[in-house]
Motif scaffolding. Structure first.
Motif, PDB file in Angstrom:
ATOM      1  N   PHE A 141     -84.239  90.512 -49.115  1.00 13.81           N
ATOM      2  CA  PHE A 141     -82.661  89.996 -49.614  1.00 13.81           C
ATOM      3  C   PHE A 141     -81.611  90.818 -49.099  1.00 13.81           C
ATOM      4  N   ILE A 142     -81.884  92.048 -49.181  1.00 11.69           N
ATOM      5  CA  ILE A 142     -80.680  93.090 -48.780  1.00 11.69           C
ATOM      6  C   ILE A 142     -80.562  92.996 -47.228  1.00 11.69           C
ATOM      7  N   SER A 143     -81.430  92.828 -46.458  1.00 13.07           N
ATOM      8  CA  SER A 143     -81.378  92.822 -44.901  1.00 13.07           C
ATOM      9  C   SER A 143     -80.827  91.335 -44.544  1.00 13.07           C
ATOM     10  N   THR A 144     -81.082  90.446 -45.391  1.00 15.41           N
ATOM     11  CA  THR A 144     -80.552  88.976 -44.980  1.00 15.41           C
ATOM     12  C   THR A 144     -78.958  89.036 -45.441  1.00 15.41           C
ATOM     13  N   LEU A 145     -78.625  89.719 -46.498  1.00 14.68           N
ATOM     14  CA  LEU A 145     -77.313  89.631 -46.648  1.00 14.68           C
ATOM     15  C   LEU A 145     -76.698  90.475 -45.705  1.00 14.68           C
ATOM     16  N   LEU A 146     -77.070  91.498 -45.041  1.00 17.13           N
ATOM     17  CA  LEU A 146     -76.311  92.345 -44.102  1.00 17.13           C
ATOM     18  C   LEU A 146     -76.362  91.446 -42.847  1.00 17.13           C
ATOM     19  N   GLU A 147     -77.433  90.916 -42.527  1.00 14.89           N
ATOM     20  CA  GLU A 147     -77.297  90.014 -41.180  1.00 14.89           C
ATOM     21  C   GLU A 147     -76.424  88.799 -41.339  1.00 14.89           C
ATOM     22  N   THR A 148     -76.217  88.379 -42.526  1.00 14.31           N
ATOM     23  CA  THR A 148     -75.312  87.104 -42.716  1.00 14.31           C
ATOM     24  C   THR A 148     -73.918  87.623 -42.757  1.00 14.31           C
ATOM     25  N   ALA A 149     -73.838  88.520 -43.169  1.00 15.79           N
ATOM     26  CA  ALA A 149     -72.362  89.331 -43.068  1.00 15.79           C
ATOM     27  C   ALA A 149     -71.831  89.404 -41.784  1.00 15.79           C
ATOM     28  N   ASN A 150     -72.724  90.255 -41.047  1.00 19.12           N
ATOM     29  CA  ASN A 150     -72.366  90.689 -39.878  1.00 19.12           C
ATOM     30  C   ASN A 150     -72.245  89.824 -38.750  1.00 19.12           C
ATOM     31  N   GLY A 151     -73.158  88.667 -39.108  1.00 17.88           N
ATOM     32  CA  GLY A 151     -73.051  87.255 -38.289  1.00 17.88           C
ATOM     33  C   GLY A 151     -71.611  86.679 -38.191  1.00 17.88           C
ATOM     34  N   PHE A 152     -71.109  86.653 -39.404  1.00 19.78           N
ATOM     35  CA  PHE A 152     -69.629  86.194 -39.457  1.00 19.78           C
ATOM     36  C   PHE A 152     -68.543  87.196 -38.998  1.00 19.78           C
TER      37      PHE A 152
END
Length: 282
Positions: A163-174
């Motif tokens: 979950f933490i990894s997904t949050l990080l990837e989503t935020a940096n994707g934007f």
């Protein structure tokens, strides 16, 4: 960590829309480039295809990352279920491994012809802003979802780490797709640890530059495997984004974006002739 998972939906929603609001405001306040004439059309279509991809993903792979983590934890399979590591180290291993997997699958999306045709929807955006970060064909969402599921099961990462990894990837994707002007010195520092808009925009260039800078969150894999490029070949100001042959307004419309994988790409000769024609008519 249990409290984090119990409120994962709320936390993800706040993080997702919070990043969108912050990045969108920064694009208005300190834009890197002037917004194009197709801004409204692009935003509607880019978010439209993102919604379709999300619906398909939730239908076929419901919460695939957390599901994979739950499966591996329940049956005791995967690397982290069979080794003893401090929690902090397990989190770092999870984040780095999943980011490396994201790099690898992104590389394959460019190297395998039929995968590139699906991924091309993302690259055929004629402009570059945070909405480009959600412009993925639903078929790509299925492919990357399946790869992500397999990676999480093989790794055996706890659901909270995923979950933490997904949050990080989503935020940096934007962030990495944003049209934000960042001072040169700040960008130089940031790109030591993160993929920044200046570095990822190079990947969206036309031509050979698109075969560089595949990283999702960290730029280290590109540097390690020799796919890192510091500046676009044409220079930052003259850099053109998109895919040759997909420049028209129609390719920013949702139905054409969905049809993109099934369209024929312009040959190098056709592109060269088109460029010559543009020069002749000026």
């Amino acid at each position: 960590m249990e409290g984090l998972l119990a409120r994962s939906s709320e936390i993800y929603a706040v993080g997702y829309f919070g990043v969108i609001i912050v990045v969108a405001l920064l694009e208005v306040i300190v834009p890197r480039r002037a917004a194009g004439d197709e801004l409204t059309l692009r935003w509607v279509s880019n978010f439209g295809i993102a919604i379709l991809g999300t619906v398909m993903m939730r239908t076929v792979f419901p919460a695939f990352g957390l599901l994979g983590a739950s499966v591996s934890h329940q049956y005791g399979i995967g690397l982290l279920n069979n080794v003893t590591l401090p929690q902090w180290l397990g989190l770092i291993v999870t984040i780095l491994t999943l980011d490396l997997v994201a790099y690898g699958q992104h590389y394959l999306l460019h190297c395998v012809d039929w995968l590139w045709r699906i991924h091309r929807t993302h690259h055929s955006d004629n402009d570059y802003d945070f909405t480009t970060g959600v412009r993925f064909h639903p078929l790509e969402a299925l492919i990357t979802g399946a790869i992500g599921f397999a990676a999480v099961v093989a790794l055996g990462a706890p659901p909270a780490f995923v979950f933490i990894s997904t949050l990080l990837e989503t935020a940096n994707g934007f962030f990495e797709h944003s049209n934000i002007r960042i001072p040169l010195r700040v960008d130089r520092l940031l790109r030591l640890a993160l993929v920044t808009p200046e570095t990822h925009r190079i990947h969206h260039s036309r031509g050979d530059d698109s075969q560089t800078n595949f990283g999702a969150v960290f730029p280290w894999w590109d540097r390690l495997f020799g796919t890192y490029r510091d500046q676009p070949s044409a220079g930052q100001e003259a850099q053109a984004v998109g895919v040759d042959g997909f420049e028209g307004r129609q390719h920013q419309m949702l139905h054409w974006m969905l049809a993109n994988p099934f369209l024929k790409e312009a040959s190098a000769e056709q592109v060269s002739n088109a460029d010559a024609g543009k020069r002749f008519t000026r």
